[in-house]
Design an enzyme around this catalytic site. Structure first.
Site, PDB file in Angstrom:
ATOM      1  N   MET A  51       5.799  14.049 -34.921  1.00 56.33           N
ATOM      2  CA  MET A  51       7.109  13.891 -35.558  1.00 56.33           C
ATOM      3  C   MET A  51       8.015  15.046 -35.158  1.00 56.33           C
ATOM      4  O   MET A  51       7.678  16.213 -35.380  1.00 56.33           O
ATOM      5  CB  MET A  51       6.961  13.856 -37.088  1.00 56.33           C
ATOM      6  CG  MET A  51       6.260  12.625 -37.599  1.00 56.33           C
ATOM      7  SD  MET A  51       5.851  12.751 -39.356  1.00 56.33           S
ATOM      8  CE  MET A  51       4.470  13.913 -39.295  1.00 56.33           C
ATOM      9  N   THR A  52       9.141  14.734 -34.554  1.00 54.55           N
ATOM     10  CA  THR A  52      10.086  15.761 -34.123  1.00 54.55           C
ATOM     11  C   THR A  52      10.558  16.579 -35.318  1.00 54.55           C
ATOM     12  O   THR A  52      11.002  16.024 -36.323  1.00 54.55           O
ATOM     13  CB  THR A  52      11.291  15.108 -33.424  1.00 54.55           C
ATOM     14  OG1 THR A  52      10.817  14.434 -32.261  1.00 54.55           O
ATOM     15  CG2 THR A  52      12.318  16.146 -33.027  1.00 54.55           C
ATOM     16  N   GLY A  70       4.853   7.704 -24.361  1.00 55.20           N
ATOM     17  CA  GLY A  70       5.333   6.581 -23.555  1.00 55.20           C
ATOM     18  C   GLY A  70       6.029   5.528 -24.381  1.00 55.20           C
ATOM     19  O   GLY A  70       6.053   4.358 -23.994  1.00 55.20           O
ATOM     20  N   TYR A 130      11.962   6.530 -24.548  1.00 53.29           N
ATOM     21  CA  TYR A 130      12.049   7.781 -23.782  1.00 53.29           C
ATOM     22  C   TYR A 130      11.599   7.530 -22.340  1.00 53.29           C
ATOM     23  O   TYR A 130      11.415   6.378 -21.933  1.00 53.29           O
ATOM     24  CB  TYR A 130      11.262   8.889 -24.481  1.00 53.29           C
ATOM     25  CG  TYR A 130      11.836   9.224 -25.836  1.00 53.29           C
ATOM     26  CD1 TYR A 130      13.089   9.825 -25.962  1.00 53.29           C
ATOM     27  CD2 TYR A 130      11.145   8.911 -27.003  1.00 53.29           C
ATOM     28  CE1 TYR A 130      13.628  10.116 -27.203  1.00 53.29           C
ATOM     29  CE2 TYR A 130      11.675   9.202 -28.261  1.00 53.29           C
ATOM     30  CZ  TYR A 130      12.922   9.803 -28.351  1.00 53.29           C
ATOM     31  OH  TYR A 130      13.457  10.090 -29.578  1.00 53.29           O
TER      32      TYR A 130
END
Length: 372
Positions: free
Chosen positions: A32-33, A176, A180
């Site tokens: 999680m960013t 993947g 992105y």
């Protein structure tokens, strides 16, 4: 809400072993960013954040996306790098802390591809790069990658994976999914190339991913487990689908399995939704059935609402996981990734094991503002 019974939790707390992975249970912290790494360097607060999850019995921690050594691999100056002396020293502190707490961890290796500018206004020094210069169908926002750029990106993925192994990480995950870079090659809406990296079929458009996987496998050797995270949906289009049938899914996943993927991390917004109409198997269930490889299921585990709504401000409350446990008991998939529930509550795994899910924190958008 009634807590899940202790007996029925057994499938979630079985050990799991595969190549370099020796996990105490089937719980995975989803990547999680967080954007708490100024200049791309994770500091002591980031190390403590991950260590807390290891101390609280998460079986496998997957880091937030960490970008590879390409000039425009990121659209956010606070996303961590997985290259450069300072960033790698920060990641060494992270993995040492996780191991000291008895946990296992892998970095998620990332290239964002063609992106819209970040809301902060930060921009990379060169234009965003992707297969055809498109951020979505008919939406130019960067440059098409040359053969040289593609070769350099593949090498950068492999270098990051080798650095992860050298630092002592237990596994590595390739990002993947979600529109992105690797996914932009998969998706016909963003891959309009006429050379070996494009094509009319999903199998043809998977060649970039296969090349990355082969390079990573060569860099880390045979014994390190390689994970790839995939999704049908994109941040650009929630309804997008790469594989409309099991046969198309086999054409997509099969070459990656052959190239060296050990675990497919199958991202859905809701884990209980069937992937195809003639079966109740979800994405992870189908991926395991088709490839025979281990899979990770994910998607609103332990919460009442899905994450896109949550990020728009809708609060998610703790929710039972009985349906997930039934699928896990049938071995439809092997591991379960938990995202927002673990972001908000580092003790989620312990509370679940002890039958105290009603005491978990739920999730609100405010949780994104701190590293708890």
């Amino acid at each position: 809400m009634s807590d899940t019974s202790m007996a029925s939790l057994a499938p979630l707390f079985r050990p799991f072993a595969l190549k370099s992975l020796r996990l105490k249970n089937r719980i995975v912290m989803a990547p999680m960013t967080r954007s708490f790494s100024p200049g791309g360097v994770p500091g002591p607060d980031v190390a403590a954040y991950y260590r807390r999850r290891a101390e609280n019995e998460v079986g496998l921690i997957l880091s937030e996306g960490t970008v590879i050594d390409r000039p425009s691999s990121s659209n956010d100056g606070n996303v961590p790098h997985f290259y450069g002396e300072k960033a790698l020293a920060g990641w060494k502190d992270v993995i040492d802390g996780v191991h000291a707490a008895g946990g296992a961890m892998g970095p998620q290796i990332w290239h964002m591809g063609i992106m819209q500018p970040h809301q902060s206004g930060w921009m990379p020094p060169v234009p965003f790069e992707g297969p055809s210069g498109l951020v979505g169908p008919g939406a130019p926002a960067g440059v098409a990658m040359s053969e040289k750029a593609i070769a350099e990106a593949i090498a950068a993925y492999a270098k990051a994976a080798k650095d992860a192994k050298d630092l002592g990480f237990d596994t590595v995950e390739l990002h993947g999914a979600h529109g992105y870079l690797i996914d932009q090659f998969f998706w016909a809406g963003t891959n309009q190339r006429q050379d070996q990296w494009g094509g009319a079929t999903i199998a043809e458009r998977s060649r970039f991913a296969v090349a990355v996987i082969k390079a990573v496998r060569a860099a880390v050797g045979e014994e390190m487990a390689i994970i790839i995270r995939l999704s049908q949906w994109k941040q650009q289009d929630f309804a997008a689908r790469l594989a409309e049938t099991p046969a198309e899914m086999e054409a997509w996943l099969g070459p990656m399995a052959d190239a060296g993927v050990d675990i497919f991390h199958c991202s859905q917004r809701r884990f209980w939704e069937p992937e195809f109409s003639d079966s109740d198997l979800n994405f992870a269930g189908w991926a395991k059935k088709i490839t025979g490889k281990a899979t990770i299921s994910v998607g609103s585990v332990g919460l009442s609402g899905e994450f896109i709504s949550a990020f728009r401000g809708e609060k998610s409350e703790p929710a039972p996981i009985d349906a997930l446990l039934h699928r896990l008991e049938r071995d439809e998939f092997d591991l379960v990734a938990v995202g927002r529930a673990l972001l908000a509550d580092p003790a989620w795994a312990v509370k679940t094991r002890e039958g105290r899910m009603s005491e978990t924190s739920g999730f609100s958008r405010e949780a994104l503002g701190t590293l708890v």
